[in-house]
Design an enzyme around this catalytic site. Structure first.
Site, mmCIF file in Angstrom:
data_model
loop_
_atom_site.group_PDB
_atom_site.id
_atom_site.type_symbol
_atom_site.label_atom_id
_atom_site.label_comp_id
_atom_site.label_asym_id
_atom_site.label_seq_id
_atom_site.Cartn_x
_atom_site.Cartn_y
_atom_site.Cartn_z
ATOM 1 N N HIS A 63 1.221 -0.706 -0.060
ATOM 2 C CA HIS A 63 -0.150 0.176 -0.138
ATOM 3 C C HIS A 63 0.877 1.194 0.158
ATOM 4 O O HIS A 63 2.675 0.988 0.220
ATOM 5 C CB HIS A 63 -0.832 0.179 1.289
ATOM 6 C CG HIS A 63 -1.880 -1.270 1.733
ATOM 7 N ND1 HIS A 63 -2.787 -1.514 0.844
ATOM 8 C CD2 HIS A 63 -1.389 -2.154 2.404
ATOM 9 C CE1 HIS A 63 -3.562 -2.253 1.117
ATOM 10 N NE2 HIS A 63 -3.267 -2.907 1.820
ATOM 11 N N ASP A 76 -1.217 8.941 -0.086
ATOM 12 C CA ASP A 76 -1.356 10.255 -0.666
ATOM 13 C C ASP A 76 -2.193 11.299 -0.471
ATOM 14 O O ASP A 76 -3.244 10.870 -0.453
ATOM 15 C CB ASP A 76 -1.760 10.287 -2.853
ATOM 16 C CG ASP A 76 -2.536 10.865 -3.261
ATOM 17 O OD1 ASP A 76 -2.262 12.458 -2.650
ATOM 18 O OD2 ASP A 76 -3.276 10.736 -4.638
ATOM 19 N N HIS A 132 -4.410 14.246 0.100
ATOM 20 C CA HIS A 132 -3.973 16.248 -0.250
ATOM 21 C C HIS A 132 -2.765 17.110 0.178
ATOM 22 O O HIS A 132 -3.263 18.321 -0.642
ATOM 23 C CB HIS A 132 -5.249 16.533 -0.827
ATOM 24 C CG HIS A 132 -5.897 15.236 -1.585
ATOM 25 N ND1 HIS A 132 -7.185 14.602 -1.895
ATOM 26 C CD2 HIS A 132 -5.383 13.716 -1.952
ATOM 27 C CE1 HIS A 132 -7.406 13.989 -2.931
ATOM 28 N NE2 HIS A 132 -6.680 13.178 -2.915
ATOM 29 N N HIS A 157 -5.699 9.326 1.293
ATOM 30 C CA HIS A 157 -5.650 8.212 0.526
ATOM 31 C C HIS A 157 -4.738 6.697 0.157
ATOM 32 O O HIS A 157 -4.094 7.142 -0.412
ATOM 33 C CB HIS A 157 -7.010 8.033 -0.604
ATOM 34 C CG HIS A 157 -6.682 8.471 -1.674
ATOM 35 N ND1 HIS A 157 -5.938 7.831 -2.767
ATOM 36 C CD2 HIS A 157 -6.429 10.285 -2.149
ATOM 37 C CE1 HIS A 157 -5.656 8.517 -3.646
ATOM 38 N NE2 HIS A 157 -6.109 10.289 -3.666
ATOM 39 N N CYS A 158 -5.033 5.747 -0.274
ATOM 40 C CA CYS A 158 -4.021 4.588 -0.995
ATOM 41 C C CYS A 158 -3.701 5.488 -2.019
ATOM 42 O O CYS A 158 -5.407 5.192 -3.121
ATOM 43 C CB CYS A 158 -4.085 3.307 -0.640
ATOM 44 S SG CYS A 158 -3.063 2.361 -1.067
ATOM 45 N N HIS A 177 -8.726 -0.116 -3.789
ATOM 46 C CA HIS A 177 -7.596 0.205 -2.437
ATOM 47 C C HIS A 177 -9.127 1.443 -1.649
ATOM 48 O O HIS A 177 -9.136 1.134 -0.327
ATOM 49 C CB HIS A 177 -6.405 0.630 -2.315
ATOM 50 C CG HIS A 177 -5.573 -0.357 -2.475
ATOM 51 N ND1 HIS A 177 -4.887 -0.455 -2.101
ATOM 52 C CD2 HIS A 177 -5.351 -1.223 -3.702
ATOM 53 C CE1 HIS A 177 -3.943 -1.628 -2.617
ATOM 54 N NE2 HIS A 177 -4.144 -2.262 -3.516
ATOM 55 N N MET A 191 -9.530 2.541 2.121
ATOM 56 C CA MET A 191 -8.151 3.479 2.528
ATOM 57 C C MET A 191 -8.393 4.715 2.206
ATOM 58 O O MET A 191 -7.661 4.948 1.314
ATOM 59 C CB MET A 191 -7.112 2.926 2.072
ATOM 60 C CG MET A 191 -7.096 1.279 2.499
ATOM 61 S SD MET A 191 -5.722 0.390 1.706
ATOM 62 C CE MET A 191 -4.202 0.686 2.286
ATOM 63 N N HIS A 205 -26.326 16.608 4.608
ATOM 64 C CA HIS A 205 -27.216 17.540 4.582
ATOM 65 C C HIS A 205 -27.768 16.981 5.962
ATOM 66 O O HIS A 205 -27.701 15.836 6.189
ATOM 67 C CB HIS A 205 -29.097 17.559 4.096
ATOM 68 C CG HIS A 205 -29.571 17.765 4.505
ATOM 69 N ND1 HIS A 205 -30.295 18.837 4.814
ATOM 70 C CD2 HIS A 205 -31.110 17.680 4.871
ATOM 71 C CE1 HIS A 205 -31.640 19.762 4.577
ATOM 72 N NE2 HIS A 205 -31.729 18.493 5.429
ATOM 73 N N GLU A 263 -22.241 31.236 4.417
ATOM 74 C CA GLU A 263 -23.523 31.270 5.136
ATOM 75 C C GLU A 263 -24.927 30.678 5.216
ATOM 76 O O GLU A 263 -25.355 30.621 3.995
ATOM 77 C CB GLU A 263 -23.476 32.574 5.730
ATOM 78 C CG GLU A 263 -21.772 32.834 7.079
ATOM 79 C CD GLU A 263 -22.245 33.891 7.232
ATOM 80 O OE1 GLU A 263 -21.540 34.351 8.268
ATOM 81 O OE2 GLU A 263 -21.857 35.127 6.818
ATOM 82 N N THR A 289 -28.162 21.916 2.494
ATOM 83 C CA THR A 289 -26.711 21.117 2.047
ATOM 84 C C THR A 289 -25.052 21.449 1.542
ATOM 85 O O THR A 289 -25.899 22.439 0.644
ATOM 86 C CB THR A 289 -28.296 20.259 1.038
ATOM 87 O OG1 THR A 289 -29.541 20.254 1.971
ATOM 88 C CG2 THR A 289 -27.629 18.994 0.415
ATOM 89 N N HIS A 338 -28.079 13.041 0.875
ATOM 90 C CA HIS A 338 -29.951 13.450 0.619
ATOM 91 C C HIS A 338 -29.878 12.805 -0.478
ATOM 92 O O HIS A 338 -30.765 13.137 -1.041
ATOM 93 C CB HIS A 338 -30.038 15.178 0.657
ATOM 94 C CG HIS A 338 -31.637 15.831 1.179
ATOM 95 N ND1 HIS A 338 -32.482 15.045 0.219
ATOM 96 C CD2 HIS A 338 -31.785 16.530 1.365
ATOM 97 C CE1 HIS A 338 -33.261 15.596 0.807
ATOM 98 N NE2 HIS A 338 -32.942 16.446 1.513
HETATM 99 CU CU CU Z 1 -4.464 0.096 -0.753
#
Ligand code: CU
Length: 490
Positions: free
Chosen positions: A126, A129, A131, A166-167, A175, A180, A272, A291, A295, A321
């Site tokens: 594995h 990553d 962000h 995430h993987c 994955h 993951m 929501h 503000e 949803t 929703h």
């Molecule tokens: Cu993985």
């Protein structure tokens, strides 16, 4: 300045240079007050600290005014079987043993030293990553790790915001589909404003060989994933991870902040909260604050921070929703609010939040005659009770409530119900054929509609056995033959 990270086309680049220069001018005017005006990349770190990691729905302690540091994150990958819903298990692949993975809380300027360990019992390599990382693959390339090994890399947090990790090991979709993903928060200098309660929620869609509710250990279904035909759409990895005893809580008057992510792999979330309006939404987890929102859309691989004050007691229901996902695939959670009523804000005739978008009277009766047989008939009374409870929690609970108490003026009680206990065939018929028109239960009149429940004869027998043997009812056992007899009378 942020322009370092952006990948701009030439026209934009000119604009941004102008912007950059004017910002420089501005900065030089305001610069004197604090070191906080420094470009994130220039923020110095001198101390080291071990990151607090938390499993959902909890989040680590807020950053507050702490200075940027070298932050040590130790994340362990575990492949482990967990419960998807009652009677159904799934082989989850996890960051830190939970879905979503451990919450990571940092601030701008931190230098994160990230060690990813792949447990020796795992079957696959594995990586991760994030962000929040500025760099190739968000760390994926430097963190690719085989079972029984660990990898360390480091990055500096440049942009405040709420980010998904995430993987990213091939097949990436698989994955992610196995759980993951998680969230990493990068707080701005000085931290986010204080609130009373903070929680961590992440949506994900799951694809299983058997359809929703089918028992046993369910393998991943690649074709359904490719077709984006999800069997489960859930918050925090499983059906019920945020309902009943797992509900998150707050007190009237408190401010609540939800860090909401969406791991996907496929579906976007129309997040929501039934009975609440978001006072603030940090749109897509960035700086922009919107503000008074009903949803908010959370893309796959994206996040949002929502904030609201809870003003009245009751159960607020968290949903995607795209509403069949909520009521039929699991994307439903609860925030239980305790405290004083405020009749001015909400008159409060119904205490628990019941949600019937079209009202009980106008929901369509299902027309199809195709009723799926339960896979395994119960072999004993105990099994009937166990299976029956599952059917109840999935099909009856929303109206008749967890203890069969019903809802005043809307849904009759099943607990100690004279209507139920007087006539078994009539009760079977209510479930099999639906029930409408005026009835009297324990001296109270109801005149509403219960739609026919789409259940197999076994399921009807089990759920009614469960009802008859719970909450002070008469203790009858219902068999599939009794159900069949009532069906044939029609
Ligand atoms: Cu993985």
């Amino acid at each position: 300045m942020k322009s370092v990270k952006l990948n701009l086309n030439p026209k934009m680049a000119i604009k941004s240079t102008v912007f950059f220069m004017s910002t420089l001018l501005m900065v030089s005017c305001f610069n004197e007050k604090e070191t906080s005006e420094k470009a994130p990349a220039e923020i110095a770190v001198n101390q080291e600290m071990l990151a607090e990691l938390t499993a959902p729905p909890h989040v680590p302690t807020p950053i507050g005014r702490r200075k940027a540091k070298k932050l040590v994150v130790n994340m362990e990958i575990l492949e482990q079987v967990g419960t998807m819903t009652d009677g159904t298990t799934y082989n989850y692949w996890t960051f830190g043993g939970s879905v979503p993975g451990s919450f990571i809380r940092t601030r701008v300027g931190d230098e994160v030293e990230f060690t990813l360990s792949n447990h020796p019992d795992n079957k696959l390599p594995h990586n991760i990553d994030l962000h929040a990382v500025t760099g190739p693959g968000g760390g994926a390339e430097s963190s690719f790790v085989a079972p029984g090994h660990e990898k360390t890399f480091s990055f500096k947090t440049l942009n405040p915001g709420l980010y998904v990790y995430h993987c990213a090991t091939a097949p990436v979709g698989m994955h992610i589909a196995n759980g993951m993903y998680g969230l990493i928060l990068v707080e701005p200098e000085g931290g986010l404003p204080e609130v009373d309660k903070e929680y961590y929620i992440m949506q994900g869609d799951f694809y299983t060989k058997g359809k929703n509710g089918e028992r046993g250990l369910q393998p991943f279904d690649m074709q359904k994933a490719v077709d984006e035909n999800a069997d489960y759409v859930v918050f925090n990895g499983s059906v019920g991870a945020l309902t009943g005893d797992n509900a998150i809580t707050a007190k009237v008057g408190e401010t609540v902040r939800l860090f909401v992510g969406n791991g996907g792999p496929n579906l976007v979330s129309s997040f929501h909260v039934i009975g609440e309006i978001f006072d603030k939404v940090y749109v897509e987890g960035g700086d922009l604050i919107n503000e008074n929102i009903q949803t908010t859309l959370i893309p796959a691989g994206g996040a949002a921070i929502v904030e609201f004050r809870v003003d009245v007691p009751g159960t607020l229901v968290l949903v995607d929703h795209s509403i069949f996902r909520a009521f039929n695939k699991g994307a439903l959670g609860m925030l239980k609010v305790e405290g004083e009523e405020n009749k001015k804000i909400y008159s409060g005739e119904i205490r628990e939040g019941i949600y019937l978008p079209e009202g009980p009277g106008i929901q369509n009766m299902p027309t199809t005659d195709e009723i799926v047989e339960a896979d395994i008939p119960a072999k004993s009374f105990d099994e009937q009770m166990e299976f029956g409870k599952q059917v109840y929690m999935q099909n009856c609970f929303a109206c008749h409530q967890s203890e069969g108490q019903g809802v005043p003026n809307a849904f009759p009680p099943l607990a100690k119900s004279d209507y139920l206990n007087a006539d078994v065939d009539r009760a079977i018929s209510a479930v099999v054929n639906g029930l409408t028109g005026e009835i009297t239960v324990n001296g109270v009149k109801y005149n509403s509609v219960m739609t026919r429940q789409m259940l197999s004869p076994d399921e009807v027998a089990n759920v009614l056995t469960y009802v008859y043997n719970s909450w002070g009812n008469s203790g009858k056992v219902i068999t599939r033959e009794m159900v069949q007899k009532v069906k044939n009378q029609k």
